[in-house]
Design an enzyme around this catalytic site. Structure first.
Site, PDB file in Angstrom:
ATOM      1  N   PHE A  51       1.543   6.646   3.103  1.00 25.43           N
ATOM      2  CA  PHE A  51       0.267   6.658   2.410  1.00 25.43           C
ATOM      3  C   PHE A  51      -0.578   5.530   2.996  1.00 25.43           C
ATOM      4  CE2 PHE A  51      -2.915   5.460  -0.651  1.00 25.43           C
ATOM      5  CZ  PHE A  51      -3.448   6.686  -0.985  1.00 25.43           C
ATOM      6  N   ASP A  54       0.929  -1.838   7.892  1.00 21.32           N
ATOM      7  CA  ASP A  54       0.025  -1.625   6.766  1.00 21.32           C
ATOM      8  C   ASP A  54       0.599  -2.371   5.552  1.00 21.32           C
ATOM      9  OD1 ASP A  54      -1.379  -0.794   4.550  1.00 21.32           O
ATOM     10  OD2 ASP A  54      -1.449   1.318   5.137  1.00 21.32           O
ATOM     11  N   LYS A  96      -6.591  -4.538  -1.038  1.00 24.69           N
ATOM     12  CA  LYS A  96      -6.232  -4.640  -2.445  1.00 24.69           C
ATOM     13  C   LYS A  96      -6.285  -6.077  -2.964  1.00 24.69           C
ATOM     14  CE  LYS A  96      -3.710  -0.288  -2.648  1.00 24.69           C
ATOM     15  NZ  LYS A  96      -4.793   0.471  -3.259  1.00 24.69           N
TER      16      LYS A  96
END
Length: 406
Positions: free
Chosen positions: A147, A232, A261
């Site tokens: 993801f 990531d 984030k």
């Protein structure tokens, strides 16, 4: 006398969203109105322990005073210039973020998906300018069940049909291999490979922690093959796993790290591509950009986030409380939990499907005052703010035990 404006109830607000909001989410039926630390409060004043923390965007809890203070101070001075001009906050942000992550340069962006897209562009540019891959031939090796975001390029190399279906045609140039399989990765890498792009821990897939040695193996493989290792760390980074970056658990330094984030402190969207000078140095003016990327408000908040991490306090808290989380989940195995994976304050918990789906378990926990989020099947994710106390964490585990036993 003017009558006071009546505040709508949670049910009324949820119904009001239905005709005017695109239905791209299926949120739990809770309407949050206020928050502080690890706790949120709904419209009616009911309190909930937040055990999701905005998918790690709220690593430092809701409204951390240092981050709110940095934002307020900056709001009184300057919020946006675009990158057409310099601003007085960006240099310090880039300097301190590069030092924190052990890298040379920073490319500031806004969202995590932007960071991924930027990392892909940088890797391809490096492949053409430095490695010498023929024009438009560069490939990137990715992992199944990944993801990395929701843009059309990214969903094109997803293996989740819900994310992919109906959004093609997709960008070519990606090779998908099983996660945690070095042999498959090695077979997919060749002279056209610009980079291997993986999550050090797969978040959306259910907090999938690879075998010991996998990340070190990826690093060695990419060195031998003469391609980049792009990690990531948008969910796994910035203290979540007990280290600043999850790759540090194996002493690995990627060529490029993608951050987002938590970098915005739960206040503004902030993301970044950090990497070596050899890699990020391939970009030239006009080849990539963002109007809001590196804006003064984002840089001020991002710098405050880095300052919190520089002490190591939050990494130590995540490591110590991660033991409490792991031990508590271990006690629940065979009592409604069929398995789990955890690292630091992050866990994917597989519940016996006979007890309920992940969604059903999340709804039952909500009624107990605990907010979590399901993922595939009967798996729920736990990712509390790193500010959570041991008592709060144990209370959440007790609530999970109660829900599983009911």
């Amino acid at each position: 006398m003017t009558a006071p404006v009546r505040t709508r109830t949670s049910d009324e607000l949820i119904r009001a969203e239905e005709p005017v909001l695109a239905h791209n989410y299926h949120p739990l039926p809770v309407v949050v109105a206020r928050a502080e630390g690890a706790w949120v409060e709904d419209v009616e004043g009911r309190r909930y322990l937040d055990m999701l923390a905005g998918y790690s965007a709220l690593n430092f809890g809701h409204r951390h005073p240092a981050l709110i203070g940095a934002a307020r101070d900056q709001l009184d001075r300057l919020t946006l210039t675009s990158r057409a001009f310099h601003n007085d906050r960006l240099a310090e942000f880039a300097e301190r973020l590069a030092e924190l992550t052990g890298q040379d340069m920073v490319l500031p962006m806004n969202t995590g998906a932007e960071a991924v897209e930027s990392g892909i562009k940088v890797a391809r540019k490096w492949a053409y300018d430095v490695k010498g891959v023929p024009a438009d031939r560069a490939t990137i090796v990715v992992a199944a069940d990944n993801f990395h975001g929701r843009t059309t390029t990214v969903v094109g190399f997803s293996t989740d049909e819900t994310a992919r279906a109906g959004f093609g045609p997709f960008t070519p140039g990606f090779r998908i291999v099983p996660y945690n399989d070095l042999a498959a990765m090695e077979a997919a890498v060749d002279e056209t490979t610009a980079a291997v792009l993986i999550e050090p821990i797969q978040g959306e897939a259910g907090v999938i922690v690879p075998d010991d040695g996998y990340l070190a193996g990826v690093r060695e493989l990419t060195r031998r093959a003469g391609c980049l290792f792009v990690a990531d760390e948008i969910q796994s980074g910035l203290g979540r796993t007990g280290r600043t970056l999850a790759v540090e658990h194996e002493g690995v330094v990627p060529d490029v790290v993608l951050l987002g984030k938590a970098l915005g402190g739960g206040i503004v969207p902030v993301s970044a591509v950090v990497g070596s000078r050899e890699v990020l140095g391939v970009l030239r003016p006009g080849e990539h950009g963002s109007t809001f990327g590196g804006n003064p408000l984002a840089a001020a908040v991002g710098t405050a986030v880095v300052e919190l991490l520089e002490t190591g306090e939050f990494q130590r808290r995540a490591a110590a409380l991660g033991v409490v989380l792991r031990d508590g989940l271990t006690d629940l195995v065979g009592k409604g939990v069929v398995g789990f994976r955890s690292r630091g304050l992050w866990a994917g918990v597989d519940v016996d499907p006979a007890i309920g789906t992940g969604r059903e378990i999340s709804e039952r926990l909500m009624r107990e005052g605990i907010l979590v989020k399901d993922t595939h099947g009967s798996t729920v994710r736990l990712a509390p703010p790193l500010t959570v106390t041991e008592d709060e964490l144990r209370s959440a585990l007790d609530s999970l035990a109660k829900v599983l036993a009911s």
